[in-house]
Design an enzyme around this catalytic site. Structure first.
Site: not given
Ligand SMILES: [Mn+2]
Length: 438
Positions: A101, A104
């Site tokens: 993501h 992240d």
């Protein structure tokens, strides 16, 4: 900088007799089965979020995991160190893909512009790391659920500013996924759902979601991204009612918005369980609708009603799932992504390595079992025999449009049709499956 994963050597296939705690016993990436190497059938991916970005906190307790790459006070320095740890883990596990993501890999900034700047800087950093690594990107995605701005949804938020914010974020995440050579772009509707109809216009929210997805598909074609766009169904958690409930629900949604030829599904085992399905049911449903895209392999705990995201370790369940993948024509541009987290008490970085090695071997062993079932042909023959009546011309005529309901009725009565029940032979086939598992 000390190595984050100790002095661990790269893990290789050593065969079933290996006594090493960290070795692949079943996953031989070069082993050719059903016409191609195991690595191409399975396309394993490491999930950045659970393996690099999680700290072991839960609703009842503080972080527990020993994560030496998560100690920097400067957020961008921390992001780079996390990426260094990620590529060390990819090197140790020697798996072909990873997934992330936006949040992240890069920290949230003071505003959207700064967040995108952080993100782009980290995309460049990952691109550099990839030059010195075998790891490729299976898919990218945007985290449109963690920050409080998304508490009432992203594309389905009542506030158009959140829709605009989410669209901007996804646009940049798609650009990054293309830049890094990703094979897919995934949308998991984390909070695309509702808590109560007392404050929700469901029809409106679904239409907004349909428009959002059309924007994504239009943009995919505009930039020439040749990967797949995937929706990840989940029935509940975090919201009480999620719009992308399961494969069948997603398909109806895609049909309504004219996207059934453009968007496929990324199916997660634990999400299937939460929807009251088995993983193989969801895979078979998607394959029958021609929307099987990719898999998040993990498992839930049947005793618990939430998404425990454990690493897979049930050979029979995974064999049945991968058997359906093979029958459905394989995973194509998708892969098997370990959307799985180690338990809160597994605090050492090395626990991550053990988790992946076990799961890789489990999936490889399950695939070899499933392939052997396909090659033996007994299950397929049993199914073919069960439907053999449909090979007859008078049966085919009921399906090909040549007979009306009235004509079927007349013929049935004239021929004195009187169906005799036949055994479904379930136990015999279950015994066959158990006998064949190795
Ligand atoms: Mn998932």
């Amino acid at each position: 900088m000390p190595p984050f994963f100790g002095e661990l050597e790269t893990i290789h296939f050593e065969g079933r007799e290996s006594q090493k705690p960290l070795a692949y016993r079943w996953y031989d990436p070069n082993h050719v089965v059903l016409g191609k190497p195991l690595s191409e059938h399975l396309r394993f991916a490491i999930a950045y979020w659970h393996s690099l970005a999680m700290n072991g906190s839960d609703p009842f307790g503080a972080p527990t995991l020993n994560r030496p790459w998560m100690t920097r006070s400067d957020a961008m320095e921390g992001a780079r160190e996390k990426a260094d740890a990620a590529f060390e883990l990819f090197r140790v596990l020697d798996l072909p893909f990873y997934t992330f993501h936006d949040r992240d890999i890069a920290p949230e900034g003071a505003d959207l512009k700064e967040s995108l700047k952080n993100f782009q800087a980290m995309v460049e950093y990952l691109a550099k790391k990839m030059e010195g690594s075998k790891a490729k990107l299976l898919w990218g995605t945007a985290n449109l659920f963690s920050h409080p701005r998304f508490m009432s949804g992203a594309a389905t938020n009542p506030d158009p500013d959140v829709f605009a914010y989410s669209a901007t974020t996804v646009k940049h995440c798609m650009d990054a996924t293309k830049q890094l050579g990703g094979s897919n772009y995934v949308l998991w509707g984390g909070r695309e759902g509702y808590e109560t109809l007392l404050n929700t216009d469901m029809g409106r929210e679904l239409n907004h979601l349909g428009r959002f997805l059309n924007l994504v598909v239009e943009y995919k074609h505009k930039i020439g991204f040749d990967g797949q766009i995937l929706i990840e169904p989940k029935p509940k958690e975090p919201t009480a009612h999620q719009y992308d409930f399961d494969t069948a629900t997603v398909y109806g949604f895609l049909k309504k918005h004219g996207l059934e030829g453009e968007v496929k599904v990324n199916l997660e085992a634990n999400h299937a369980l939460l929807a009251g399905h088995s993983f193989e049911h969801e895979i078979a449903t998607a394959a029958s609708l021609n929307i099987l895209g990719s898999l998040d392999v993990n498992r839930g705990d049947p005793l618990l009603g939430w998404d425990t995201d454990q690493f897979p370790n049930d050979l029979q369940a995974m064999t049945l799932a991968l058997y359906q993948v093979i029958l459905g024509g394989g995973i194509g541009k998708g892969g098997l992504n370990f959307d799985a987290k180690i338990r809160r008490q597994s605090i050492e970085p090395e626990d991550l390595v053990h988790a992946h090695v076990g799961a890789v071997d489990l999936c490889a062993r399950a695939f070899l079992n499933a392939a052997a079932l396909v090659e033996a042909g007994e299950l397929k023959a049993a199914v073919a025999e069960r439907y053999a009546g449909w090979d007859k011309p008078e049966a085919k005529a009921m399906l090909d449009g040549s007979l009306t309901l009235e004509q079927i009725s007349e013929k049935t009565l004239a021929n004195g049709v009187n169906p005799a029940p036949r055994s479904g032979k379930q136990e015999r086939l279950e015994n066959l499956l158990n006998r064949r598992l190795f």
